[in-house]
Design a protein around this motif. Structure first.
Motif, PDB file in Angstrom:
ATOM      1  N   TYR A   8       0.836  -1.193   0.000  1.00 29.62           N
ATOM      2  CA  TYR A   8       0.000   0.000   0.000  1.00 29.62           C
ATOM      3  C   TYR A   8       0.872   1.244   0.000  1.00 29.62           C
ATOM      4  O   TYR A   8       2.063   1.176   0.273  1.00 29.62           O
ATOM      5  CB  TYR A   8      -0.912   0.021   1.231  1.00 29.62           C
ATOM      6  CG  TYR A   8      -1.754  -1.225   1.342  1.00 29.62           C
ATOM      7  CD1 TYR A   8      -2.868  -1.393   0.534  1.00 29.62           C
ATOM      8  CD2 TYR A   8      -1.416  -2.239   2.228  1.00 29.62           C
ATOM      9  CE1 TYR A   8      -3.645  -2.545   0.618  1.00 29.62           C
ATOM     10  CE2 TYR A   8      -2.181  -3.392   2.323  1.00 29.62           C
ATOM     11  CZ  TYR A   8      -3.289  -3.539   1.513  1.00 29.62           C
ATOM     12  OH  TYR A   8      -4.048  -4.671   1.590  1.00 29.62           O
ATOM     13  N   GLY A   9       0.240   2.368  -0.275  1.00 34.33           N
ATOM     14  CA  GLY A   9       0.943   3.638  -0.252  1.00 34.33           C
ATOM     15  C   GLY A   9       1.253   4.123  -1.660  1.00 34.33           C
ATOM     16  O   GLY A   9       0.722   3.622  -2.649  1.00 34.33           O
ATOM     17  N   GLN A  10       2.105   5.102  -1.722  1.00 36.97           N
ATOM     18  CA  GLN A  10       2.481   5.733  -2.984  1.00 36.97           C
ATOM     19  C   GLN A  10       3.934   5.392  -3.315  1.00 36.97           C
ATOM     20  O   GLN A  10       4.749   5.222  -2.409  1.00 36.97           O
ATOM     21  CB  GLN A  10       2.333   7.248  -2.878  1.00 36.97           C
ATOM     22  CG  GLN A  10       0.928   7.715  -2.535  1.00 36.97           C
ATOM     23  CD  GLN A  10      -0.021   7.514  -3.688  1.00 36.97           C
ATOM     24  OE1 GLN A  10       0.265   7.872  -4.818  1.00 36.97           O
ATOM     25  NE2 GLN A  10      -1.177   6.917  -3.405  1.00 36.97           N
ATOM     26  N   ALA A  13       8.650   7.906  -8.944  1.00 35.11           N
ATOM     27  CA  ALA A  13       9.553   7.464 -10.010  1.00 35.11           C
ATOM     28  C   ALA A  13      10.972   7.292  -9.459  1.00 35.11           C
ATOM     29  O   ALA A  13      11.665   6.329  -9.817  1.00 35.11           O
ATOM     30  CB  ALA A  13       9.542   8.473 -11.156  1.00 35.11           C
ATOM     31  N   ASP A  14      11.403   8.187  -8.573  1.00 39.54           N
ATOM     32  CA  ASP A  14      12.743   8.087  -7.978  1.00 39.54           C
ATOM     33  C   ASP A  14      12.887   6.835  -7.119  1.00 39.54           C
ATOM     34  O   ASP A  14      13.909   6.154  -7.186  1.00 39.54           O
ATOM     35  CB  ASP A  14      13.062   9.324  -7.139  1.00 39.54           C
ATOM     36  CG  ASP A  14      13.314  10.559  -7.983  1.00 39.54           C
ATOM     37  OD1 ASP A  14      13.644  10.418  -9.184  1.00 39.54           O
ATOM     38  OD2 ASP A  14      13.181  11.670  -7.444  1.00 39.54           O
ATOM     39  N   GLU A  15      11.873   6.546  -6.325  1.00 39.19           N
ATOM     40  CA  GLU A  15      11.916   5.329  -5.498  1.00 39.19           C
ATOM     41  C   GLU A  15      11.989   4.088  -6.379  1.00 39.19           C
ATOM     42  O   GLU A  15      12.798   3.190  -6.134  1.00 39.19           O
ATOM     43  CB  GLU A  15      10.666   5.228  -4.616  1.00 39.19           C
ATOM     44  CG  GLU A  15      10.631   6.194  -3.478  1.00 39.19           C
ATOM     45  CD  GLU A  15       9.312   6.120  -2.743  1.00 39.19           C
ATOM     46  OE1 GLU A  15       9.362   6.045  -1.497  1.00 39.19           O
ATOM     47  OE2 GLU A  15       8.233   6.152  -3.378  1.00 39.19           O
ATOM     48  N   PHE A  16      11.140   4.049  -7.385  1.00 44.26           N
ATOM     49  CA  PHE A  16      11.116   2.897  -8.277  1.00 44.26           C
ATOM     50  C   PHE A  16      12.462   2.714  -8.968  1.00 44.26           C
ATOM     51  O   PHE A  16      12.992   1.598  -9.036  1.00 44.26           O
ATOM     52  CB  PHE A  16       9.997   3.058  -9.314  1.00 44.26           C
ATOM     53  CG  PHE A  16       9.865   1.870 -10.218  1.00 44.26           C
ATOM     54  CD1 PHE A  16       9.162   0.751  -9.806  1.00 44.26           C
ATOM     55  CD2 PHE A  16      10.444   1.878 -11.477  1.00 44.26           C
ATOM     56  CE1 PHE A  16       9.047  -0.361 -10.639  1.00 44.26           C
ATOM     57  CE2 PHE A  16      10.331   0.778 -12.313  1.00 44.26           C
ATOM     58  CZ  PHE A  16       9.632  -0.340 -11.894  1.00 44.26           C
ATOM     59  N   MET A  50       3.659   5.006 -16.577  1.00 41.20           N
ATOM     60  CA  MET A  50       2.629   5.069 -15.546  1.00 41.20           C
ATOM     61  C   MET A  50       1.750   6.316 -15.667  1.00 41.20           C
ATOM     62  O   MET A  50       0.684   6.383 -15.081  1.00 41.20           O
ATOM     63  CB  MET A  50       3.267   5.018 -14.152  1.00 41.20           C
ATOM     64  CG  MET A  50       4.048   3.739 -13.875  1.00 41.20           C
ATOM     65  SD  MET A  50       3.095   2.217 -14.107  1.00 41.20           S
ATOM     66  CE  MET A  50       1.869   2.368 -12.830  1.00 41.20           C
ATOM     67  N   GLY A  51       2.226   7.322 -16.389  1.00 41.44           N
ATOM     68  CA  GLY A  51       1.434   8.527 -16.604  1.00 41.44           C
ATOM     69  C   GLY A  51       1.512   9.549 -15.491  1.00 41.44           C
ATOM     70  O   GLY A  51       0.794  10.541 -15.517  1.00 41.44           O
ATOM     71  N   ALA A  52       2.359   9.313 -14.505  1.00 39.57           N
ATOM     72  CA  ALA A  52       2.509  10.245 -13.389  1.00 39.57           C
ATOM     73  C   ALA A  52       3.840   9.971 -12.680  1.00 39.57           C
ATOM     74  O   ALA A  52       4.405   8.890 -12.810  1.00 39.57           O
ATOM     75  CB  ALA A  52       1.364  10.101 -12.398  1.00 39.57           C
ATOM     76  N   ALA A  57       1.010   2.174  -5.030  1.00 43.72           N
ATOM     77  CA  ALA A  57       1.847   0.971  -5.076  1.00 43.72           C
ATOM     78  C   ALA A  57       1.090  -0.193  -5.703  1.00 43.72           C
ATOM     79  O   ALA A  57       1.687  -1.007  -6.422  1.00 43.72           O
ATOM     80  CB  ALA A  57       2.317   0.609  -3.670  1.00 43.72           C
ATOM     81  N   GLN A  58      -0.212  -0.270  -5.475  1.00 40.45           N
ATOM     82  CA  GLN A  58      -1.011  -1.357  -6.029  1.00 40.45           C
ATOM     83  C   GLN A  58      -0.945  -1.397  -7.555  1.00 40.45           C
ATOM     84  O   GLN A  58      -1.070  -2.460  -8.157  1.00 40.45           O
ATOM     85  CB  GLN A  58      -2.483  -1.246  -5.598  1.00 40.45           C
ATOM     86  CG  GLN A  58      -2.698  -1.377  -4.125  1.00 40.45           C
ATOM     87  CD  GLN A  58      -2.688  -0.017  -3.425  1.00 40.45           C
ATOM     88  OE1 GLN A  58      -1.953   0.889  -3.777  1.00 40.45           O
ATOM     89  NE2 GLN A  58      -3.507   0.108  -2.406  1.00 40.45           N
ATOM     90  N   ASP A  59      -0.731  -0.241  -8.194  1.00 39.82           N
ATOM     91  CA  ASP A  59      -0.630  -0.194  -9.654  1.00 39.82           C
ATOM     92  C   ASP A  59       0.626  -0.889 -10.166  1.00 39.82           C
ATOM     93  O   ASP A  59       0.712  -1.222 -11.340  1.00 39.82           O
ATOM     94  CB  ASP A  59      -0.646   1.247 -10.156  1.00 39.82           C
ATOM     95  CG  ASP A  59      -2.005   1.914  -9.996  1.00 39.82           C
ATOM     96  OD1 ASP A  59      -2.965   1.240  -9.539  1.00 39.82           O
ATOM     97  OD2 ASP A  59      -2.106   3.108 -10.322  1.00 39.82           O
TER      98      ASP A  59
END
Length: 66
Positions: A8-10, A13-16, A50-52, A57-59
């Motif tokens: 869960y959560g957000q 792009a930097d984290e990913f 991802m468009g943003a 996180a679920q996405d």
């Protein structure tokens, strides 16, 4: 890679991009020029795909049972 993605959560792009680098065994001690360039490219690709810059996180999680 999926071990890094929270349930869960957000996720930004930097984290990913950081998680991709770590999953590829390219930690903070790696060649900085190489690492920084690829992290940047991965972040750009994340945003395009991802468009943003920040997504739920679920996405990013794949559920094989769906």
């Amino acid at each position: 890679m999926t071990d890094f993605i929270p349930e869960y959560g957000q996720v930004s792009a930097d984290e990913f991009a950081e998680w991709v680098m770590l999953a590829d065994d390219c930690g903070p001690e790696a060649n900085l020029r190489f690492r920084d360039r690829h992290k940047h490219d991965i972040g750009i690709a994340f945003i395009r795909y991802m468009g943003a810059e920040i997504v739920p996180a679920q996405d990013l999680r794949y559920d094989a049972e769906i």
